[in-house]
Design a protein around this motif. Structure first.
Motif, mmCIF file in Angstrom:
data_model
loop_
_atom_site.group_PDB
_atom_site.id
_atom_site.type_symbol
_atom_site.label_atom_id
_atom_site.label_comp_id
_atom_site.label_asym_id
_atom_site.label_seq_id
_atom_site.Cartn_x
_atom_site.Cartn_y
_atom_site.Cartn_z
ATOM 1 N N VAL A 13 0.837 -1.196 0.000
ATOM 2 C CA VAL A 13 0.000 0.000 0.000
ATOM 3 C C VAL A 13 0.876 1.251 0.000
ATOM 4 N N CYS A 14 0.478 2.257 -0.776
ATOM 5 C CA CYS A 14 1.123 3.569 -0.781
ATOM 6 C C CYS A 14 0.092 4.619 -0.396
ATOM 7 N N LEU A 15 0.533 5.630 0.316
ATOM 8 C CA LEU A 15 -0.314 6.776 0.628
ATOM 9 C C LEU A 15 -0.090 7.839 -0.440
ATOM 10 N N GLU A 16 -1.144 8.483 -0.872
ATOM 11 C CA GLU A 16 -1.036 9.619 -1.789
ATOM 12 C C GLU A 16 -1.043 10.876 -0.930
ATOM 13 N N VAL A 17 0.059 11.628 -0.975
ATOM 14 C CA VAL A 17 0.238 12.807 -0.133
ATOM 15 C C VAL A 17 0.230 14.049 -1.014
ATOM 16 N N ALA A 18 -0.500 15.089 -0.586
ATOM 17 C CA ALA A 18 -0.579 16.341 -1.355
ATOM 18 C C ALA A 18 -0.196 17.517 -0.476
ATOM 19 N N GLY A 19 0.467 18.481 -1.071
ATOM 20 C CA GLY A 19 0.842 19.708 -0.365
ATOM 21 C C GLY A 19 -0.205 20.781 -0.579
ATOM 22 N N GLY A 20 0.131 21.994 -0.234
ATOM 23 C CA GLY A 20 -0.782 23.120 -0.401
ATOM 24 C C GLY A 20 -0.746 23.671 -1.820
ATOM 25 N N VAL A 54 -7.633 9.060 5.357
ATOM 26 C CA VAL A 54 -7.798 10.058 4.292
ATOM 27 C C VAL A 54 -8.215 11.384 4.927
ATOM 28 N N GLY A 55 -7.563 12.455 4.533
ATOM 29 C CA GLY A 55 -7.848 13.780 5.085
ATOM 30 C C GLY A 55 -6.962 14.154 6.257
ATOM 31 N N SER A 56 -6.195 13.211 6.769
ATOM 32 C CA SER A 56 -5.272 13.509 7.870
ATOM 33 C C SER A 56 -4.125 14.376 7.368
#
Length: 107
Positions: A13-20, A54-56
């Motif tokens: 599993v991979c997490l999809e991480v997004a910045g601002g 999700v959303g953390s």
């Protein structure tokens, strides 16, 4: 997101991480536009746990780093581009970079 290791085909599993949101200038048109840096990072969670967070928010930033050139296809326009950078997650200024937007883009 579920991925498969190239070496042995095992799933993880991979997490999809997004910045601002940030404003950048197009190198082709010179016009300004809004974008978000993103990358995927491997984790030890199962898929159900990953969906629960999700959303953390994570402390840290997504940083740009140089890579060997690779082809990237814009999924919206079909345009093929050669890129020589990727984005990775950095928890603190002293920590190592993890993950890659190159992996995220190829998903």
């Amino acid at each position: 997101m579920i991925r498969q290791r190239k070496s042995d085909g095992e799933s993880f599993v991979c997490l999809e991480v997004a910045g601002g949101v940030e404003i950048v200038q197009s190198q082709i048109t010179g016009k300004m536009y809004a974008t978000i840096r993103h990358c995927s990072i491997p984790c030890t969670f199962d898929e159900a746990t990953a969906k629960q967070i999700v959303g953390s928010e994570l402390p840290g930033i997504i940083v740009k780093q140089e890579t060997d050139p690779y082809e990237y296809v814009n999924k919206k326009t079909g345009e093929v581009m050669m890129l020589n950078y990727s984005y990775s997650y950095q928890a603190s200024p002293q920590s190592e970079l993890i993950g890659s937007s190159k992996d995220f883009q190829s998903a």
